[in-house]
Design an enzyme around this catalytic site. Sequence first.
Site, PDB file in Angstrom:
ATOM      1  N   SER A  24      19.495  36.858  14.645  1.00  0.00           N
ATOM      2  CA  SER A  24      20.489  37.502  13.792  1.00  0.00           C
ATOM      3  C   SER A  24      21.484  38.307  14.609  1.00  0.00           C
ATOM      4  O   SER A  24      22.488  38.771  14.073  1.00  0.00           O
ATOM      5  CB  SER A  24      19.804  38.443  12.788  1.00  0.00           C
ATOM      6  OG  SER A  24      19.080  39.450  13.477  1.00  0.00           O
ATOM      7  N   HIS A  43      19.897  30.631  10.562  1.00  0.00           N
ATOM      8  CA  HIS A  43      19.538  32.021  10.260  1.00  0.00           C
ATOM      9  C   HIS A  43      19.129  32.184   8.799  1.00  0.00           C
ATOM     10  O   HIS A  43      19.969  32.142   7.900  1.00  0.00           O
ATOM     11  CB  HIS A  43      20.717  32.944  10.590  1.00  0.00           C
ATOM     12  CG  HIS A  43      20.432  34.390  10.339  1.00  0.00           C
ATOM     13  ND1 HIS A  43      21.362  35.242   9.796  1.00  0.00           N
ATOM     14  CD2 HIS A  43      19.308  35.127  10.524  1.00  0.00           C
ATOM     15  CE1 HIS A  43      20.822  36.442   9.661  1.00  0.00           C
ATOM     16  NE2 HIS A  43      19.572  36.396  10.103  1.00  0.00           N
ATOM     17  N   GLU A  59      22.437  30.785   7.038  1.00  0.00           N
ATOM     18  CA  GLU A  59      23.642  30.628   7.855  1.00  0.00           C
ATOM     19  C   GLU A  59      23.336  29.626   8.967  1.00  0.00           C
ATOM     20  O   GLU A  59      22.333  29.759   9.660  1.00  0.00           O
ATOM     21  CB  GLU A  59      24.046  31.960   8.485  1.00  0.00           C
ATOM     22  CG  GLU A  59      24.507  33.000   7.482  1.00  0.00           C
ATOM     23  CD  GLU A  59      24.800  34.349   8.128  1.00  0.00           C
ATOM     24  OE1 GLU A  59      25.777  34.979   7.745  1.00  0.00           O
ATOM     25  OE2 GLU A  59      24.020  34.765   9.025  1.00  0.00           O
ATOM     26  N   ASN A  89      25.905  39.874   8.328  1.00  0.00           N
ATOM     27  CA  ASN A  89      25.690  41.126   9.049  1.00  0.00           C
ATOM     28  C   ASN A  89      26.977  41.710   9.612  1.00  0.00           C
ATOM     29  O   ASN A  89      27.019  42.889   9.976  1.00  0.00           O
ATOM     30  CB  ASN A  89      24.658  40.937  10.162  1.00  0.00           C
ATOM     31  CG  ASN A  89      23.249  40.863   9.607  1.00  0.00           C
ATOM     32  OD1 ASN A  89      22.942  41.477   8.594  1.00  0.00           O
ATOM     33  ND2 ASN A  89      22.394  40.091  10.256  1.00  0.00           N
TER      34      ASN A  89
END
Length: 385
Positions: free
Chosen positions: A116, A137, A149, A187
């Site tokens: 991540s 991800h 992702e 993120n």
Amino acid sequence: MKIGVIGAGAMGSGIAQVAAQNGCDVVLFDTRNEALELSKSKLAKVAARLVEKGKWSEAQSQTVQKRIQYVDTLDAYSGSDLIIEAIVEDLSIKQSVFKQLEAIVGEDCILATNTSSLSVASIGSALNRPHRIVGIHFFNPAPLMPLVEIIPAVQTADSVLEKSREIIDSWKKVTVIAKDTPGFIVNRVARPFYGEALRIYEEGVADFATIDWAMKEIGKFRMGPFELMDFIGNDVNYKVTESVFEAFYYDPRYRPSFTQKRHSEAGWYGRKSGRGYYDYAEGAVPAEPNKDRELGKEILHRILVMLINEAVDAVFLNIATREDVDLAMTNGVNYPKGLLQWADELGLEDVLKALERLQAEYGEDRYRPSALLRRMVRDGKRFYD
């Protein structure tokens, strides 16, 4: 199809369950036998609950559990079609594991990382055949969260990207493609949800409970930023913020907060430590928010325009398409609507003016509006017709 998963922690175990319940034969590796045993027992408990709730039959439960082989040797990965690594976020360790795997698996085996925070390109640089590396991800808990992702590195072959997405789509996940940049989509775009909330608190505009109330009651977010940071863990969230700040060459937009740093240093991590922004001790009195709706609207609007600006910049810098940005935020962190859709509803000119006011007031590059936002306002465009 044979799927390998490296790491029997919460994420690796979750990925193994997803693959197994979608008909794949799974090999789950960990160096710690206790981690493998714990993973096996936890899946048995999950399966029992699903049977009890009528979501799985007993036969389905047994079939899924039998599809997972628990191993402590990488040699068991011979013949795998895809291997997903979900171990500690340490570049040298990940590179070492993938080097070992290359000597075991076939040339067509896809090697994927669930990282991540690390560069997929850096992880792949250790390979003799780096075209086979890709980021896949998942979000925790992997069996429940719909978003995945998929991140091609600069070395990733088109066929590897296409095959990876095809496999994850077949597992009934919502897939988005993200450029190999810090934070990928979720993120990166979500940073202001925490960062701007912390700034509002530090300025004395409102306390934790009031900010959370505004985002939930008026914004319809499932959790407020301070509740969510306490749920994630302030130690974890702060480290992610630090790594994103460093990865973006200390761009002030991602600057960490001293409030969160002090909470982390004090061991006030949140729910797992019994104290964070809130006190979770038995008998603790819940904090009461100030339910002034006008103040709540101001708080929501300030955080929201910052989130929208990040989403717009992600499109501007080709991190992802507008559709994938909105899909990522609604399916990865359960936002009430896509940020670009929300931008259209608010009016792009309104968003731009709000950012310009903040930048003029604070004199900080933190509030600089995206160039794409300026262009769209100038040309009278919207994200969706």
